[in-house]
Design an enzyme around this catalytic site. Structure first.
Site, short mmCIF file in Angstrom:
data_model
loop_
_atom_site.label_atom_id
_atom_site.label_comp_id
_atom_site.label_asym_id
_atom_site.label_seq_id
_atom_site.Cartn_x
_atom_site.Cartn_y
_atom_site.Cartn_z
N LYS A 98 1.50 0.12 -11.27
CA LYS A 98 0.51 0.10 -12.34
C LYS A 98 0.52 1.48 -12.98
CE LYS A 98 -4.30 -0.34 -13.64
NZ LYS A 98 -5.70 -0.10 -13.22
N GLY A 186 -13.88 -1.81 -16.72
CA GLY A 186 -15.16 -2.01 -17.39
C GLY A 186 -15.84 -3.33 -17.13
#
Length: 259
Positions: A98, A186
Site C-alpha cells: 500500500k 475517514g
C-alpha cells in the site's frame, strides 16, 4: 452471492480491508480482525519487524486467511516510499504494498506527483501497488495507466471519522475506473462504509473507527455487515430519489369510496 473482489488476479470474498494501528492491544486487534472477516490487513512498515515472524503484531495476524499489505506510511517522498517497499519485499518476499506518500504530518494528505512517481517505479519492479491518493479523478487514471492494481482515494483525512466528504469526486473515479476502487481513510461509522459501497466502490479500508471504538470487536462486526449490505444494495439496483411523494399503495379503492 458469488461476488468476488479480484485484485492482481487474486480473489477475495471480503470487501473490507482493516488497518492495525491504534488498537489497545494485539489481542484486541486479533479479535477485531477475525470479527471483520477481512482478508486484507495493512501494517505500517515503520511499526513492525516484517522479517521477524515472531514480531508481536505479526503473530496476532492470521496470514493463512489474510493477505498482509505492508504500507509505506510515514514516507515523505517517492524515494523514501520505494526504499521502504524494497526493504519489505527483501525481508518478507511480499510483493503487495500500500503506497503512501504523505509529506504533511498534520493533515496526512498524500502527495499525488510523488505517489505517481513511486508507483511507476514499483510497478516496473514487479510490485502489486495499491496507492493511497486524494480523490483526484485525473491522478486515479494516471495511476491505472501506470499499472497500479487498485486506486485508494480518501473519503476524508486519515483518522478524522468525517465520512464521505469527497463523494462527488469518488463517483467520478468509480465511473472511470478500470481497476478496483478502495475507499480509504475517514470512514467513521458503519453507515459511511455502506454509503461508499452503495456508490459502487469495490472495497473500503477502515482502521481508526474500529480500533478506537468502545467495543472494537463489535464495531468490526458492524463494519463487516455494513460493507456487505452496501455492496448488495448497489448490485440490487437501488431506487432513485425523487422530489415528490410516490404512494406505495393505490390511492383509489378505499372502503368508503362510493358511499
Amino acid at each position: 452471492m458469488a461476488d468476488k473482489l479480484i485484485i492482481a488476479g487474486r480473489e477475495f470474498n471480503s470487501r473490507l480491508f482493516v488497518g492495525t494501528g491504534k488498537f489497545s492491544s494485539n489481542e484486541v486487534m486479533a479479535r477485531a480482525i477475525a470479527a471483520s472477516e477481512t482478508e486484507m490487513v495493512t501494517v505500517a512498515l515503520r511499526r513492525v519487524d516484517i522479517e521477524n515472524e515472531n514480531d508481536d503484531m505479526l503473530k496476532a495476524i492470521d496470514t493463512e486467511k489474510c493477505q498482509l499489505l505492508p504500507n509505506t506510511s510515514g514516507a515523505r517522498d517517492a524515494d523514501e516510499a520505494v526504499r521502504l517497499a524494497r526493504l519489505a519485499r527483501a525481508a518478507s518476499g511480499i510483493e503487495w504494498v500500500k503506497l503512501e506518500v504523505t509529506p504533511d504530518p498534520y493533515y496526512l494528505l498524500p502527495d499525488g506527483s510523488e505517489t505517481l512517481k513511486a508507483a511507476s517505479i514499483l510497478v516496473k519492479e514487479g510490485f502489486i501497488v495499491l496507492p493511497y491518493i486524494n480523490a483526484d479523478p485525473v491522478l486515479a487514471k494516471k495511476l491505472q495507466d501506470a499499472g497500479a492494481a487498485t486506486v485508494m482515494p480518501l473519503a476524508s483525512p486519515i483518522g478524522s471519522n468525517q465520512g464521505l466528504k469527497t463523494k462527488a469526486s469518488l463517483e467520478i473515479i468509480i465511473s472511470q475506473a478500470t481497476v478496483p476502487v478502495v475507499v480509504d481513510a475517514g470512514l467513521g461509522t458503519p453507515s459511511h462504509a455502506a454509503e461508499a459501497m452503495e456508490l459502487g466502490a469495490d472495497a473500503v479500508l477502515v482502521n481508526t473507527a474500529i480500533a478506537t471504538a468502545g467495543d472494537p470487536v463489535g464495531m468490526a462486526t458492524a463494519f463487516m455487515q455494513a460493507t456487505q449490505a452496501g455492496r448488495l444494495g448497489y448490485l440490487s439496483g437501488m431506487a432513485k430519489g425523487i422530489a415528490t411523494a410516490n404512494a406505495s399503495s393505490p390511492l383509489t379503492g378505499f372502503l368508503r369510496d362510493g358511499e
